[in-house]
Write an enzyme that holds these catalytic residues in place. Sequence first.
Site, PDB file in Angstrom:
ATOM      1  N   HIS A  70     -17.896   1.334  16.699  1.00 28.77           N
ATOM      2  CA  HIS A  70     -17.067   1.112  15.510  1.00 28.77           C
ATOM      3  C   HIS A  70     -17.791   1.326  14.195  1.00 28.77           C
ATOM      4  O   HIS A  70     -17.172   1.672  13.189  1.00 28.77           O
ATOM      5  CB  HIS A  70     -16.368  -0.240  15.609  1.00 28.77           C
ATOM      6  CG  HIS A  70     -15.219  -0.111  16.534  1.00 28.77           C
ATOM      7  ND1 HIS A  70     -15.359  -0.275  17.879  1.00 28.77           N
ATOM      8  CD2 HIS A  70     -13.956   0.311  16.314  1.00 28.77           C
ATOM      9  CE1 HIS A  70     -14.202  -0.007  18.462  1.00 28.77           C
ATOM     10  NE2 HIS A  70     -13.338   0.356  17.536  1.00 28.77           N
TER      11      HIS A  70
ATOM     12  N   ARG B 244      -6.132   1.407  13.313  1.00 33.11           N
ATOM     13  CA  ARG B 244      -6.839   0.309  13.984  1.00 33.11           C
ATOM     14  C   ARG B 244      -6.633  -0.932  13.127  1.00 33.11           C
ATOM     15  O   ARG B 244      -7.116  -0.984  11.990  1.00 33.11           O
ATOM     16  CB  ARG B 244      -8.334   0.621  14.095  1.00 33.11           C
ATOM     17  CG  ARG B 244      -8.666   1.748  15.062  1.00 33.11           C
ATOM     18  CD  ARG B 244     -10.177   1.931  15.163  1.00 33.11           C
ATOM     19  NE  ARG B 244     -10.561   2.741  16.314  1.00 33.11           N
ATOM     20  CZ  ARG B 244     -10.777   4.051  16.268  1.00 33.11           C
ATOM     21  NH1 ARG B 244     -10.650   4.711  15.146  1.00 33.11           N
ATOM     22  NH2 ARG B 244     -11.140   4.712  17.357  1.00 33.11           N
TER      23      ARG B 244
ATOM     24  N   ARG C 258      -1.569   0.414  15.907  1.00 27.60           N
ATOM     25  CA  ARG C 258      -1.995  -0.191  17.170  1.00 27.60           C
ATOM     26  C   ARG C 258      -2.047  -1.694  17.008  1.00 27.60           C
ATOM     27  O   ARG C 258      -2.580  -2.196  16.002  1.00 27.60           O
ATOM     28  CB  ARG C 258      -3.377   0.349  17.553  1.00 27.60           C
ATOM     29  CG  ARG C 258      -3.893  -0.235  18.851  1.00 27.60           C
ATOM     30  CD  ARG C 258      -5.154   0.434  19.300  1.00 27.60           C
ATOM     31  NE  ARG C 258      -6.305   0.038  18.495  1.00 27.60           N
ATOM     32  CZ  ARG C 258      -7.514   0.531  18.666  1.00 27.60           C
ATOM     33  NH1 ARG C 258      -7.739   1.452  19.589  1.00 27.60           N
ATOM     34  NH2 ARG C 258      -8.515   0.125  17.920  1.00 27.60           N
TER      35      ARG C 258
ATOM     36  N   GLU D  17      -6.382   4.379  28.253  1.00 29.74           N
ATOM     37  CA  GLU D  17      -7.833   4.199  28.096  1.00 29.74           C
ATOM     38  C   GLU D  17      -8.496   3.811  29.405  1.00 29.74           C
ATOM     39  O   GLU D  17      -9.716   3.655  29.457  1.00 29.74           O
ATOM     40  CB  GLU D  17      -8.107   3.072  27.084  1.00 29.74           C
ATOM     41  CG  GLU D  17      -7.640   3.376  25.699  1.00 29.74           C
ATOM     42  CD  GLU D  17      -7.699   2.152  24.802  1.00 29.74           C
ATOM     43  OE1 GLU D  17      -8.533   2.124  23.899  1.00 29.74           O
ATOM     44  OE2 GLU D  17      -6.907   1.215  25.021  1.00 29.74           O
TER      45      GLU D  17
ATOM     46  N   ASN E 127     -12.374   7.434  24.023  1.00 30.62           N
ATOM     47  CA  ASN E 127     -13.629   6.669  23.883  1.00 30.62           C
ATOM     48  C   ASN E 127     -13.764   5.676  25.035  1.00 30.62           C
ATOM     49  O   ASN E 127     -14.802   5.572  25.675  1.00 30.62           O
ATOM     50  CB  ASN E 127     -13.653   5.888  22.567  1.00 30.62           C
ATOM     51  CG  ASN E 127     -13.467   6.787  21.366  1.00 30.62           C
ATOM     52  OD1 ASN E 127     -13.701   7.981  21.455  1.00 30.62           O
ATOM     53  ND2 ASN E 127     -13.035   6.212  20.259  1.00 30.62           N
ATOM     54  N   ASP E 128     -12.694   4.932  25.258  1.00 28.14           N
ATOM     55  CA  ASP E 128     -12.750   3.962  26.357  1.00 28.14           C
ATOM     56  C   ASP E 128     -12.543   4.632  27.712  1.00 28.14           C
ATOM     57  O   ASP E 128     -13.155   4.236  28.703  1.00 28.14           O
ATOM     58  CB  ASP E 128     -11.706   2.858  26.142  1.00 28.14           C
ATOM     59  CG  ASP E 128     -12.246   1.782  25.209  1.00 28.14           C
ATOM     60  OD1 ASP E 128     -13.368   1.310  25.463  1.00 28.14           O
ATOM     61  OD2 ASP E 128     -11.573   1.443  24.227  1.00 28.14           O
TER      62      ASP E 128
ATOM     63  N   ARG F 152     -19.956   2.263  26.238  1.00 27.27           N
ATOM     64  CA  ARG F 152     -19.876   3.206  25.123  1.00 27.27           C
ATOM     65  C   ARG F 152     -20.891   2.919  24.025  1.00 27.27           C
ATOM     66  O   ARG F 152     -21.126   3.760  23.170  1.00 27.27           O
ATOM     67  CB  ARG F 152     -18.460   3.220  24.536  1.00 27.27           C
ATOM     68  CG  ARG F 152     -18.000   1.897  23.998  1.00 27.27           C
ATOM     69  CD  ARG F 152     -16.524   1.892  23.684  1.00 27.27           C
ATOM     70  NE  ARG F 152     -16.233   2.388  22.346  1.00 27.27           N
ATOM     71  CZ  ARG F 152     -15.018   2.435  21.818  1.00 27.27           C
ATOM     72  NH1 ARG F 152     -13.978   2.055  22.533  1.00 27.27           N
ATOM     73  NH2 ARG F 152     -14.823   2.874  20.612  1.00 27.27           N
TER      74      ARG F 152
ATOM     75  N   CYS G 156      -6.339  10.300  20.646  1.00 25.42           N
ATOM     76  CA  CYS G 156      -6.866   9.769  19.384  1.00 25.42           C
ATOM     77  C   CYS G 156      -8.318   9.310  19.497  1.00 25.42           C
ATOM     78  O   CYS G 156      -8.867   8.761  18.550  1.00 25.42           O
ATOM     79  CB  CYS G 156      -5.994   8.617  18.883  1.00 25.42           C
ATOM     80  SG  CYS G 156      -6.006   7.193  19.970  1.00 25.42           S
TER      81      CYS G 156
HETATM   82  C1  PEP Z   1     -10.383   4.999  22.240  1.00 22.04           C
HETATM   83  O1  PEP Z   1     -10.743   4.161  23.068  1.00 22.04           O
HETATM   84  O2  PEP Z   1     -10.507   6.234  22.392  1.00 22.04           O
HETATM   85  C2  PEP Z   1      -9.799   4.558  20.964  1.00 22.04           C
HETATM   86  C3  PEP Z   1      -9.270   5.410  20.121  1.00 22.04           C
HETATM   87  O3  PEP Z   1      -9.860   3.227  20.687  1.00 22.04           O
HETATM   88  P1  PEP Z   1     -11.174   2.473  20.110  1.00 22.04           P
HETATM   89  O4  PEP Z   1     -12.210   3.503  19.845  1.00 22.04           O
HETATM   90  O5  PEP Z   1     -10.730   1.771  18.887  1.00 22.04           O
HETATM   91  O6  PEP Z   1     -11.505   1.553  21.224  1.00 22.04           O
HETATM   92 MG    MG Z   2     -10.246   2.078  22.848  1.00 20.22          MG
END
Ligand code: PEP
Ligand code: MG
Length: 535
Positions: free
Chosen positions: A186, A292, A327, A425, A446-447, A457, A494
Site C-alpha cells: 500500500h 480504496r 470498494r 482475488e 495483487n492478492d 505480497r 484493477c
Molecule cells: C488487488 O488485490 O489486486 C487489489 C486491487 O486490491 P488491494 O491491492 O487493495 O488489496
Molecule cells: Mg486486494
Amino acid sequence: MSESSALRVLQGLPASGGLAFGRCHMLNSDSSPRELGLPDDEMDIFEAARSESESELQRLIEQSDELGGEILEFQAMLLEDDSILGPVRSRISKGEPADAAWSAVLDGEISEYEEMESEYLAARAVDLKDLRERVLRSMAEPGSVQREIDCGAVIVADVLGPSAFLEIDWTRAGGLALGRDSATGHVAILARSRGVPMIVGVNGICDIAHGRAVLLDGDAGTLTVGSSRQLSKRHEQLADRLEKNRAATASFSFSPAKTKAGRRITVSINVGDPAALVSIDPKICDGIGLVRTEFLFARGELPSEDVQTRQYRRIVNWAQGRPVTIRTLDAGGDKPVPGLTVDGESNPFLGTRGLRLSLLNPDSFKTQLRAIARAAALGPVKAMLPMVTATSEFMLAREHLDDALADLEQDGARYARPELGIMVETPAAALTAGEWPTDFYSIGSNDLVQYVTACARDNPDLSNLSDPMHPAVLELIGRTIQAANRRGVEASLCGEMASMPSMVPVLLSLGLEAFSVDPSNVAQVKMAIAEFEDA
Ligand code: PEP
Ligand code: MG
C-alpha cells in the site's frame, strides 16, 4: 579509483516511476559505524549535517526565549564561520572522514576557549561541545534527531508504514527507497498516486550514510550512491530520456483507448487517496475502477454516514457521469485498521479481512452501504466487495444492501441502487466465477498472485516467485473473463498488473476489455493497447 568506479548501484524493484536526486534522508536506522567514503562523499555528508544542524537550531531559536535564543544564535553563527569551516573542509579534502575532521577542529577550538581567563568566554566551550555533538549526531545517528527534510531528499528506510508515508512532507521529499515491502504494497500504491518515485526490496540500504548524495530511478528500480557531482551528470541524462518518453506517451492521455484494429478498451483509474483527484483531469479515463475506501478509516475511527457520503459524492462529482466503483472496506491483511481489525491472527492474509470483517460488523457495513447508495443518486456508482471466497458471502452482503436501501427509502433519503460486484482475488472466487450472481467482476491481481503462488505480497525476497505471469495466475484470469462473458457482465482488472504496459498484450490476449490503472500509467497503458494487434 576512477570517478565512475566510486558509484555504487543498489538494485531493488521498481515501485513508482520517475527520478529523484538529492541527499539520502535516513529513517529508522540504527547507528552502526559507516564506511569511509571518497573526499567528495565525505564533504557531502559534512555539508548535509551542517545544514541540517543549522535548520534545527533555527527552529529551536524560534521556540526559545531571549536568553536561550542568544546561546543558540552563537552556535548557529559558528556553523557559518569560515575560521572553523575552512579547516574542516581542508581536512576532508585531504582524505579525513567528515566526523573526524569536524571533531578535530572543534576540539581545538574548545580547548582554546577552556583556557581563556574570562569566565564568560570559558563558558562558550560548553556551547561548542554542544554544537560538536549536534553535528556528529546528525552524521552518525540518523533518526535520533528531529530532522528537517532537505528539499529533494530521498527518504531511505528499511520499512515504512502507510501512516508514516502520509506524515512525510512530499512537497519537500523527492523519492522513497525501502529495504523491504513490495511494489504491490500500500505504500507503493500511495506513492504512485502521488507521483513519488519509489523503489523497494533494496539490499544493503541501511548502510548508506545519512546525507550522502543518491539518485533514485523508480523505473529501473535502482538507487545509485556517489558524489553529488557525478550523480548530477547522470541525473541530467536520465531526466532528459524520461522527458522524451513522457512526451511520446502523453499524446495518448486524452484519447479513448483502442487496439490497432480500433477495438475500444475501457481504461479507468484506481483511487487510493481522493485528494489526488484534484490534479487529475477526468477526461483521461473512462471512470474509476477502484476506490480504496481504507483512507477513510486510517485513524481507526469509523467515519459517520454523512462524512462518507460527502467523500463519495465528491468523487462521483469529479467523475462527471463516468462510472465510479467504490470498494467496501478492505481492512485486514496488509491493511490493519487499529480498533477494527482482529489482533494477533497468526496469518492475517488468510484471516478476517475484507468482506469477512464487514460481515462481522454489520452496523458499520450498513453505514458504508447507505453512504454509497446516497452517492449513487448523483451518478453511476458500483459497490464492490473485496476478498470473497464463497457465494454465501455475496448473498449476505446483498441482503445488507437491500436492508440499507429499504431504510433509506423509509427515511425519505435521496439514493440509488448501486450495482453490486465482487473482486476476484482468491483462487476460489476465480474457479467458481460463473456461479456468482454478481453484477460485475474486478480481478484483484495483487492478492490473486499472492494466493495462487503462496508468496506474501509484502515479501520482496519472494519477488521472483510472486509472478503475475505464472501460468496458473493467467489461467484464473482467463477463466474469470470467460465466465463474465458467458454471463454478459463486465470483468475488469484493477490490480497493479493492469498498470504495467508490458502486461497489456497478455491481458488483451486473455480477452480483458476493461483495465483500471494507476493514474500515472494511463498514457503508457493506452499506448500499449494501441500497439496491440488483434488476432
Ligand atoms: C488487488 O488485490 O489486486 C487489489 C486491487 O486490491 P488491494 O491491492 O487493495 O488489496
Ligand atoms: Mg486486494
